[in-house]
Design a protein around this motif. Structure first.
Motif, PDB file in Angstrom:
ATOM      1  N   PRO A 189      43.437   4.253 -22.614  1.00 21.70           N
ATOM      2  CA  PRO A 189      44.251   5.239 -21.880  1.00 21.70           C
ATOM      3  C   PRO A 189      43.800   5.450 -20.437  1.00 21.70           C
ATOM      4  O   PRO A 189      44.629   5.674 -19.561  1.00 21.70           O
ATOM      5  N   GLU A 190      42.503   5.360 -20.207  1.00 21.97           N
ATOM      6  CA  GLU A 190      41.993   5.583 -18.848  1.00 21.97           C
ATOM      7  C   GLU A 190      42.352   4.441 -17.897  1.00 21.97           C
ATOM      8  O   GLU A 190      42.129   4.538 -16.686  1.00 21.97           O
ATOM      9  N   GLN A 191      42.936   3.385 -18.439  1.00 22.28           N
ATOM     10  CA  GLN A 191      43.367   2.254 -17.607  1.00 22.28           C
ATOM     11  C   GLN A 191      44.864   2.275 -17.324  1.00 22.28           C
ATOM     12  O   GLN A 191      45.420   1.323 -16.807  1.00 22.28           O
ATOM     13  N   ILE A 192      45.489   3.381 -17.700  1.00 22.61           N
ATOM     14  CA  ILE A 192      46.918   3.582 -17.438  1.00 22.61           C
ATOM     15  C   ILE A 192      47.049   4.605 -16.310  1.00 22.61           C
ATOM     16  O   ILE A 192      46.509   5.723 -16.415  1.00 22.61           O
ATOM     17  N   TYR A 193      47.710   4.218 -15.244  1.00 19.15           N
ATOM     18  CA  TYR A 193      47.800   5.064 -14.035  1.00 19.15           C
ATOM     19  C   TYR A 193      49.246   5.540 -13.813  1.00 19.15           C
ATOM     20  O   TYR A 193      49.973   4.977 -12.976  1.00 19.15           O
ATOM     21  N   PRO A 194      49.691   6.543 -14.541  1.00 18.98           N
ATOM     22  CA  PRO A 194      51.044   7.051 -14.290  1.00 18.98           C
ATOM     23  C   PRO A 194      51.120   7.795 -12.956  1.00 18.98           C
ATOM     24  O   PRO A 194      50.122   8.361 -12.492  1.00 18.98           O
ATOM     25  N   ILE A 195      52.272   7.730 -12.350  1.00 17.60           N
ATOM     26  CA  ILE A 195      52.480   8.477 -11.099  1.00 17.60           C
ATOM     27  C   ILE A 195      52.672   9.942 -11.469  1.00 17.60           C
ATOM     28  O   ILE A 195      53.568  10.262 -12.277  1.00 17.60           O
ATOM     29  N   PRO A 196      51.895  10.889 -10.921  1.00 22.46           N
ATOM     30  CA  PRO A 196      52.032  12.292 -11.295  1.00 22.46           C
ATOM     31  C   PRO A 196      53.354  12.865 -10.791  1.00 22.46           C
ATOM     32  O   PRO A 196      53.790  12.568  -9.671  1.00 22.46           O
ATOM     33  N   THR A 197      54.000  13.682 -11.630  1.00 20.80           N
ATOM     34  CA  THR A 197      55.266  14.318 -11.204  1.00 20.80           C
ATOM     35  C   THR A 197      55.221  15.818 -11.493  1.00 20.80           C
ATOM     36  O   THR A 197      56.262  16.446 -11.672  1.00 20.80           O
ATOM     37  N   TYR A 198      53.963  16.381 -11.520  1.00 18.57           N
ATOM     38  CA  TYR A 198      53.857  17.803 -11.864  1.00 18.57           C
ATOM     39  C   TYR A 198      53.581  18.686 -10.632  1.00 18.57           C
ATOM     40  O   TYR A 198      53.491  19.895 -10.745  1.00 18.57           O
ATOM     41  N   TYR A 199      53.424  18.066  -9.461  1.00 22.77           N
ATOM     42  CA  TYR A 199      53.196  18.878  -8.253  1.00 22.77           C
ATOM     43  C   TYR A 199      54.521  19.521  -7.816  1.00 22.77           C
ATOM     44  O   TYR A 199      55.587  18.912  -7.969  1.00 22.77           O
ATOM     45  N   ASP A 200      54.461  20.730  -7.280  1.00 22.30           N
ATOM     46  CA  ASP A 200      55.686  21.347  -6.747  1.00 22.30           C
ATOM     47  C   ASP A 200      56.251  20.496  -5.611  1.00 22.30           C
ATOM     48  O   ASP A 200      57.456  20.291  -5.508  1.00 22.30           O
ATOM     49  N   ASP A 201      55.339  19.989  -4.787  1.00 26.62           N
ATOM     50  CA  ASP A 201      55.755  19.193  -3.625  1.00 26.62           C
ATOM     51  C   ASP A 201      55.508  17.711  -3.914  1.00 26.62           C
ATOM     52  O   ASP A 201      54.349  17.294  -4.056  1.00 26.62           O
ATOM     53  N   PRO A 202      56.562  16.888  -4.009  1.00 26.17           N
ATOM     54  CA  PRO A 202      56.380  15.454  -4.296  1.00 26.17           C
ATOM     55  C   PRO A 202      55.460  14.757  -3.304  1.00 26.17           C
ATOM     56  O   PRO A 202      54.813  13.758  -3.627  1.00 26.17           O
ATOM     57  N   ARG A 203      55.367  15.321  -2.094  1.00 30.19           N
ATOM     58  CA  ARG A 203      54.466  14.690  -1.114  1.00 30.19           C
ATOM     59  C   ARG A 203      53.012  14.794  -1.561  1.00 30.19           C
ATOM     60  O   ARG A 203      52.197  13.913  -1.311  1.00 30.19           O
ATOM     61  N   GLU A 204      52.696  15.894  -2.285  1.00 32.46           N
ATOM     62  CA  GLU A 204      51.334  16.010  -2.825  1.00 32.46           C
ATOM     63  C   GLU A 204      51.114  14.975  -3.925  1.00 32.46           C
ATOM     64  O   GLU A 204      50.043  14.391  -4.057  1.00 32.46           O
ATOM     65  N   ALA A 205      52.148  14.729  -4.704  1.00 29.76           N
ATOM     66  CA  ALA A 205      52.037  13.722  -5.769  1.00 29.76           C
ATOM     67  C   ALA A 205      51.807  12.348  -5.158  1.00 29.76           C
ATOM     68  O   ALA A 205      50.962  11.571  -5.627  1.00 29.76           O
ATOM     69  N   ALA A 206      52.537  12.060  -4.088  1.00 22.90           N
ATOM     70  CA  ALA A 206      52.377  10.760  -3.413  1.00 22.90           C
ATOM     71  C   ALA A 206      50.957  10.610  -2.874  1.00 22.90           C
ATOM     72  O   ALA A 206      50.323   9.557  -3.031  1.00 22.90           O
ATOM     73  N   ALA A 207      50.446  11.664  -2.276  1.00 25.16           N
ATOM     74  CA  ALA A 207      49.088  11.616  -1.715  1.00 25.16           C
ATOM     75  C   ALA A 207      48.055  11.432  -2.821  1.00 25.16           C
ATOM     76  O   ALA A 207      47.107  10.632  -2.694  1.00 25.16           O
ATOM     77  N   ALA A 208      48.272  12.120  -3.946  1.00 23.25           N
ATOM     78  CA  ALA A 208      47.317  12.007  -5.064  1.00 23.25           C
ATOM     79  C   ALA A 208      47.338  10.587  -5.635  1.00 23.25           C
ATOM     80  O   ALA A 208      46.295   9.994  -5.923  1.00 23.25           O
ATOM     81  N   TYR A 209      48.565  10.019  -5.777  1.00 22.01           N
ATOM     82  CA  TYR A 209      48.647   8.667  -6.326  1.00 22.01           C
ATOM     83  C   TYR A 209      48.053   7.651  -5.373  1.00 22.01           C
ATOM     84  O   TYR A 209      47.440   6.665  -5.805  1.00 22.01           O
ATOM     85  N   GLU A 210      48.221   7.897  -4.098  1.00 24.46           N
ATOM     86  CA  GLU A 210      47.633   6.976  -3.121  1.00 24.46           C
ATOM     87  C   GLU A 210      46.110   6.942  -3.279  1.00 24.46           C
ATOM     88  O   GLU A 210      45.498   5.867  -3.262  1.00 24.46           O
ATOM     89  N   GLN A 211      45.512   8.083  -3.490  1.00 26.86           N
ATOM     90  CA  GLN A 211      44.051   8.120  -3.686  1.00 26.86           C
ATOM     91  C   GLN A 211      43.663   7.370  -4.961  1.00 26.86           C
ATOM     92  O   GLN A 211      42.736   6.576  -5.007  1.00 26.86           O
ATOM     93  N   GLN A 212      44.464   7.561  -6.023  1.00 28.09           N
ATOM     94  CA  GLN A 212      44.167   6.837  -7.284  1.00 28.09           C
ATOM     95  C   GLN A 212      44.284   5.327  -7.065  1.00 28.09           C
ATOM     96  O   GLN A 212      43.454   4.535  -7.512  1.00 28.09           O
ATOM     97  N   MET A 213      45.337   4.938  -6.332  1.00 29.18           N
ATOM     98  CA  MET A 213      45.537   3.504  -6.073  1.00 29.18           C
ATOM     99  C   MET A 213      44.392   2.930  -5.275  1.00 29.18           C
ATOM    100  O   MET A 213      43.893   1.834  -5.550  1.00 29.18           O
ATOM    101  N   ARG A 214      43.949   3.673  -4.275  1.00 27.64           N
ATOM    102  CA  ARG A 214      42.856   3.171  -3.436  1.00 27.64           C
ATOM    103  C   ARG A 214      41.595   2.963  -4.276  1.00 27.64           C
ATOM    104  O   ARG A 214      40.882   1.956  -4.143  1.00 27.64           O
ATOM    105  N   ARG A 215      41.336   3.908  -5.203  1.00 25.33           N
ATOM    106  CA  ARG A 215      40.159   3.754  -6.075  1.00 25.33           C
ATOM    107  C   ARG A 215      40.330   2.529  -6.983  1.00 25.33           C
ATOM    108  O   ARG A 215      39.400   1.731  -7.163  1.00 25.33           O
TER     109      ARG A 215
END
Ligand code: 6PG
Length: 250
Positions: free
Chosen positions: A103-129
């Motif tokens: 499960p820890e190797q599955i990277y879903p895009i988060p959709t729980y932030y009020d602001d989708p821009r925060e979700a994009a920023a969070a996923y970008e950090q996950q992708m970079r890692r």
């Protein structure tokens, strides 16, 4: 210099999906043998459903190195993960719930932030890692294309087509393909891929596919043209209905 894409035309959708599934397995086996991990980007929409189901059943299921496989998405609709429109739900129900991927190797895009821009920023950090772990590349990226030439959630004439090359993930508003709010990898992120497989089926895409592959370079009108991995290959897997106007690679 970009590699010229390969174009493979299949008689029907099942043949295309079988070929795509076998390519995923081969890429995974080769990459795990070389680097002990395989990073695969999943696509949304309806076309990849059959491919995911093939990977979840024998004989391909046991040929995949699931313990060393990591999955991310090239886009997501901004809906809860249990919503019928969710690309994560599609992959979970057809594939991820049926295979032994950690499960820890599955990277879903988060959709729980009020602001989708925060979700994009969070996923970008996950992708970079994740890209730090994978020698800065996605090993295989599955892509679809809409009848309007969009790919992922990069739509004609939208501002997300102009992001700087160091932006990997964007929030999309007013997408013409519902639902309107989405998160998408940028072309720059997708172009880190070692291998891109486009899966394109249906007569409604034939004219656009011909324009994307053989027409002038007009990425603002045809965003799928933006996908040209700088150090990778692109293969178009096309069914006969979508391929009526393109020449198969010799
Ligand atoms: C999405 C997809 C999108 C899709 C194309 C093709 O979230 O909708 O990422 O880019 O791949 O629209 O969709 P079909 O496979 O359903 O034709």
């Amino acid at each position: 210099m970009h590699n010229q894409p390969d174009i493979l035309i299949f008689p029907d959708v099942p043949a295309l999906q079988q070929a795509a599934a076998e390519r995923v397995v081969l890429a995974a086996q080769e990459r795990v043998a070389a680097a002990h991990m395989f990073v695969c980007g999943l696509s949304g929409g309806s076309t990849p459903r059959g491919l995911y189901q093939l990977l979840a059943q024998e004989p391909l299921r046991s040929q995949m190195p699931w313990a060393h496989t990591y999955v991310l998405w090239n886009d997501e609709r901004y809906v809860p993960p249990d919503h019928l429109d969710s690309n994560y739900l599609l992959a979970r129900e057809t594939l991820l719930d049926h295979v032994p991927i950690p499960p820890e190797q599955i990277y879903p895009i988060p959709t729980y932030y009020d602001d989708p821009r925060e979700a994009a920023a969070a996923y970008e950090q996950q992708m970079r890692r994740l890209l730090e772990l994978s020698q800065a590349r996605i090993d295989l990226m599955l892509m679809g294309m809409g009848p309007d030439g969009h790919t992922a959630s990069l739509f004609p004439g939208h501002p997300e087509l102009n992001t700087p090359d160091d932006v990997l993930v964007v929030a999309v508003e007013n997408a013409p393909k519902p639902p309107p709010r989405r998160i998408s990898l940028t072309a720059a992120a997708i172009n880190t891929s070692a291998q891109v497989l486009f899966l394109v089926t249906g007569a409604d895409k034939a004219e656009t596919l011909q324009a994307v592959l053989h027409g002038p370079y007009e990425p603002h009108r045809l965003p799928a043209q933006l996908i040209r991995p700088s150090n990778g290959t692109t293969t178009w897997l096309v069914d006969a209905a979508a391929g009526t106007r393109v020449a198969a690679a010799t």
